[in-house]
Design a protein around this motif. Sequence first.
Motif, PDB file in Angstrom:
ATOM      1  N   GLU A 215      25.282  -0.267  35.689  1.00 12.50           N
ATOM      2  CA  GLU A 215      24.847   0.579  34.576  1.00 12.50           C
ATOM      3  C   GLU A 215      25.492   1.963  34.527  1.00 12.50           C
ATOM      4  O   GLU A 215      25.849   2.450  33.467  1.00 12.50           O
ATOM      5  N   TRP A 216      25.696   2.610  35.685  1.00 10.19           N
ATOM      6  CA  TRP A 216      26.230   3.969  35.636  1.00 10.19           C
ATOM      7  C   TRP A 216      27.621   4.013  35.033  1.00 10.19           C
ATOM      8  O   TRP A 216      28.028   5.035  34.474  1.00 10.19           O
TER       9      TRP A 216
ATOM     10  N   ARG B  57      27.289   4.133  30.923  1.00 12.65           N
ATOM     11  CA  ARG B  57      26.434   5.102  30.245  1.00 12.65           C
ATOM     12  C   ARG B  57      26.984   6.511  30.402  1.00 12.65           C
ATOM     13  O   ARG B  57      27.224   6.981  31.508  1.00 12.65           O
TER      14      ARG B  57
ATOM     15  N   ASP C 101      25.539   9.324  30.002  1.00 15.35           N
ATOM     16  CA  ASP C 101      24.646  10.253  30.692  1.00 15.35           C
ATOM     17  C   ASP C 101      24.662  10.069  32.207  1.00 15.35           C
ATOM     18  O   ASP C 101      24.175  10.914  32.941  1.00 15.35           O
ATOM     19  N   GLN C 102      25.252   8.980  32.692  1.00 11.82           N
ATOM     20  CA  GLN C 102      25.298   8.741  34.134  1.00 11.82           C
ATOM     21  C   GLN C 102      26.697   8.878  34.726  1.00 11.82           C
ATOM     22  O   GLN C 102      26.843   9.188  35.899  1.00 11.82           O
ATOM     23  N   SER C 103      27.737   8.638  33.932  1.00 17.06           N
ATOM     24  CA  SER C 103      29.085   8.705  34.497  1.00 17.06           C
ATOM     25  C   SER C 103      29.996   9.696  33.782  1.00 17.06           C
ATOM     26  O   SER C 103      31.011  10.103  34.327  1.00 17.06           O
TER      27      SER C 103
ATOM     28  N   THR D  13      35.750   8.952  34.942  1.00 11.95           N
ATOM     29  CA  THR D  13      35.692   8.142  36.156  1.00 11.95           C
ATOM     30  C   THR D  13      37.015   7.476  36.508  1.00 11.95           C
ATOM     31  O   THR D  13      37.217   7.109  37.664  1.00 11.95           O
TER      32      THR D  13
END
Length: 170
Positions: free
Chosen positions: A25-26, A29, A31-33, A39
């Motif tokens: 999931e990260w 999304r 808001d997470q990555s 990344t």
Amino acid sequence: PLLGRLYTCSLVQRWSRDADYYSTEWRSRVDQSGGSLYTQAIHYLDVMLLAMGHVSKVCANMATQAHEIDVEDSLVTQFEFKNGALGTFEFTVNASRNLEAGLHILGENGRVAIGGPAANEITAWEVPGLASPELVPEKPNSYDGSYMGSPANHAAIYANVADHILRGAP
């Protein structure tokens, strides 16, 4: 600088990430990555900025084209650098397989290019008075054979940064 005045650079990162990659999931999304740009593309952008200097203008288009995620999977940009050079960056994780990652820099006195699957090969070297360096072969990370990443040197980079901060190493 040995290349003289810098004129242009082009950065390309054409990689492949399937749905399984984004099932963590990260990675899918914002808001997470922060997205694929933060990344995956950031490593090659860092190399470009180290070589070319600061950016004064940027024009970018991002899209989510092939994955059901809330982060981008493709990006195309144009840069104007403070030194007057121009540059482009094409990034995608939508290739059918890992194709390439590379940076090509053109200056008034020559050119340098790195390429290969993880920008781990010198593909052009025309630098007056300087012999081409020999790279130690390093294979890109392979994650269970499902996709390929950058060379496995992140630990060494982090150690070097820590050594610089803590002990003033170059």
